[in-house]
Design an enzyme around this catalytic site. Structure first.
Site, PDB file in Angstrom:
ATOM      1  N   LYS A 150     -79.924 -27.272  -3.114  1.00  0.00           N
ATOM      2  CA  LYS A 150     -80.854 -27.498  -4.218  1.00  0.00           C
ATOM      3  C   LYS A 150     -80.967 -28.997  -4.448  1.00  0.00           C
ATOM      4  CE  LYS A 150     -81.626 -26.406  -9.064  1.00  0.00           C
ATOM      5  NZ  LYS A 150     -81.250 -25.554 -10.181  1.00  0.00           N
ATOM      6  N   ARG A 194     -89.109 -26.667 -16.288  1.00  0.00           N
ATOM      7  CA  ARG A 194     -88.271 -27.078 -17.423  1.00  0.00           C
ATOM      8  C   ARG A 194     -89.023 -26.930 -18.738  1.00  0.00           C
ATOM      9  NH1 ARG A 194     -85.017 -32.088 -14.537  1.00  0.00           N
ATOM     10  NH2 ARG A 194     -84.053 -30.757 -12.955  1.00  0.00           N
ATOM     11  N   LYS A 248     -84.193 -25.079  -1.903  1.00  0.00           N
ATOM     12  CA  LYS A 248     -85.091 -25.285  -3.034  1.00  0.00           C
ATOM     13  C   LYS A 248     -85.287 -26.768  -3.277  1.00  0.00           C
ATOM     14  CE  LYS A 248     -84.984 -24.608  -7.945  1.00  0.00           C
ATOM     15  NZ  LYS A 248     -84.144 -24.290  -9.052  1.00  0.00           N
ATOM     16  N   SER A 254     -91.925 -24.535  -9.286  1.00  0.00           N
ATOM     17  CA  SER A 254     -93.000 -24.675 -10.263  1.00  0.00           C
ATOM     18  C   SER A 254     -93.975 -25.809  -9.944  1.00  0.00           C
ATOM     19  CB  SER A 254     -92.397 -24.875 -11.654  1.00  0.00           C
ATOM     20  OG  SER A 254     -91.524 -25.991 -11.674  1.00  0.00           O
ATOM     21  N   TYR A 282     -94.150 -18.110  -7.642  1.00  0.00           N
ATOM     22  CA  TYR A 282     -94.974 -17.719  -8.783  1.00  0.00           C
ATOM     23  C   TYR A 282     -96.305 -17.138  -8.313  1.00  0.00           C
ATOM     24  CZ  TYR A 282     -91.406 -20.520 -10.966  1.00  0.00           C
ATOM     25  OH  TYR A 282     -90.179 -21.013 -11.353  1.00  0.00           O
TER      26      TYR A 282
END
Ligand code: PBG
Length: 312
Positions: free
Chosen positions: A182, A192, A235, A261, A300
């Site tokens: 990550k 966030r 990620k 995101s 998403y």
């Protein structure tokens, strides 16, 4: 080339079975609230999270990744392991409505008032006292019915402690999907906002990886394998396709990639301006993550992609 021949020789194909749909359940909400920087993505109240998960599952998406945002936060993030915590209640709610696999994100940043991923002592996150709380959280998520535990806080030794805690509590069968590689990335910005988890001060560079490092990623992943991880995650996804590819070649565990995101927001913003063909760009991005070697794609876009895949 005739389309049939192109189909015959295509090396990589995206499937709805590859997709994981991330979802936010927010204890402060009475109705869904769209996340401004993530058009099309909403945080849901407890009363609607089950329906949303079922809707994804009805499209053929096998799993959801659940993030909880509690009403009250404190220094230790105690809402994370409360039996009636928002994530625990949401897991039960989802389970009561469908058989979708529930992956519980495990971190304290949504639950701490300072927004860090663990307990803070003298302005630094205290790795070892945080581990104990991760163990408690994993057990309470498994007790609520989570199928997979996904620790994202990046504390050293977190997989080992969570594995031992789950085993001791009788959850030997619950696998761990570790956020193994990550990176300290600018692409988490919109998340966030959604998770209300921006640290009040400082940042996460002490425990997330430097974008310039690849070998370090494999060291981290190897450690997680030794500690008992069942699935390794990379990620973000698109800026780190090389890491995904090398992870696929190096380890025999399933590799997950998180199309985060900021990757979502960029494409949505360009499409909204008419600068890019939304559906083509979305499918190309997801396909490229699979081609790089990901077995599991957390995105998403899951519902939109599932609809297109189903319509094929
Ligand atoms: C930490 C966590 C983060 C994301 C998933 N889990 C944020 C962070 O590390 O700051 C980011 C996911 C995204 O950007 O979509 N609980």
């Amino acid at each position: 080339m005739r389309p049939a021949l192109r189909d015959l020789v295509r090396e990589t194909e995206l499937s709805v079975h590859d997709l994981v749909y991330p979802m936010f359940v927010n204890e402060n909400l009475n109705s869904p609230r769209e996340i401004p920087s993530m058009p099309g993505v909403s945080a849901f109240p407890l009363s609607e999270i089950g329906e949303e998960a079922k809707a994804a599952n009805d499209l053929g998406i096998p799993a959801v990744l659940l993030f909880g945002i509690p009403k009250t936060k404190d220094a230790r993030g105690s809402g994370a392991w409360a039996e009636d915590g928002i994530t625990q209640r949401a897991i039960r709610e989802i389970r009561s409505r469908s058989d979708v696999l529930i992956i519980a994100d495990l971190c304290l940043c949504e639950y701490t008032d300072h927004g860090h991923c663990g307990v803070v002592h003298d302005d630094v996150v205290d790795n070892d006292s945080t581990l104990e709380l991760y163990g408690l959280t994993a057990i309470s998520q498994a007790e609520a019915g989570a199928d997979i535990i996904a620790p994202s806080g990046m504390m050293d030794g977190q997989v080992k402690v969570i594995r031992e805690s789950l085993d001791d509590a009788g959850f030997e069968h619950v696998p761990i999907m570790s956020y193994a590689a990550k990176y300290a990335s600018a692409f988490y910005g919109p998340f966030r906002d959604a998770a209300e988890s921006t640290p009040r001060s400082g940042d996460r560079r002490t425990h997330q990886m430097d974008p310039g490092n690849a070998r370090e990623a494999f060291r981290e992943m190897r450690l997680d394998v030794e500690e008992g991880a069942d699935i390794l995650m990379v990620k973000p996804a698109l800026p780190y396709l090389d890491i995904i590819r090398e992870a696929r070649c190096t380890f025999d565990l399933p590799i997950a990639a998180y199309n985060v995101s900021g990757e979502y927001a960029m494409l949505k913003a360009a499409a909204a301006n008419g600068w890019i063909d939304h559906d083509r760009a979305m499918m190309e991005a997801l396909l490229s993550i699979k081609r790089a070697g990901a077995d599991i794609i957390i995105t998403y876009f899951a519902k939109e992609a599932a609809k297109l895949l189903g319509a094929k």
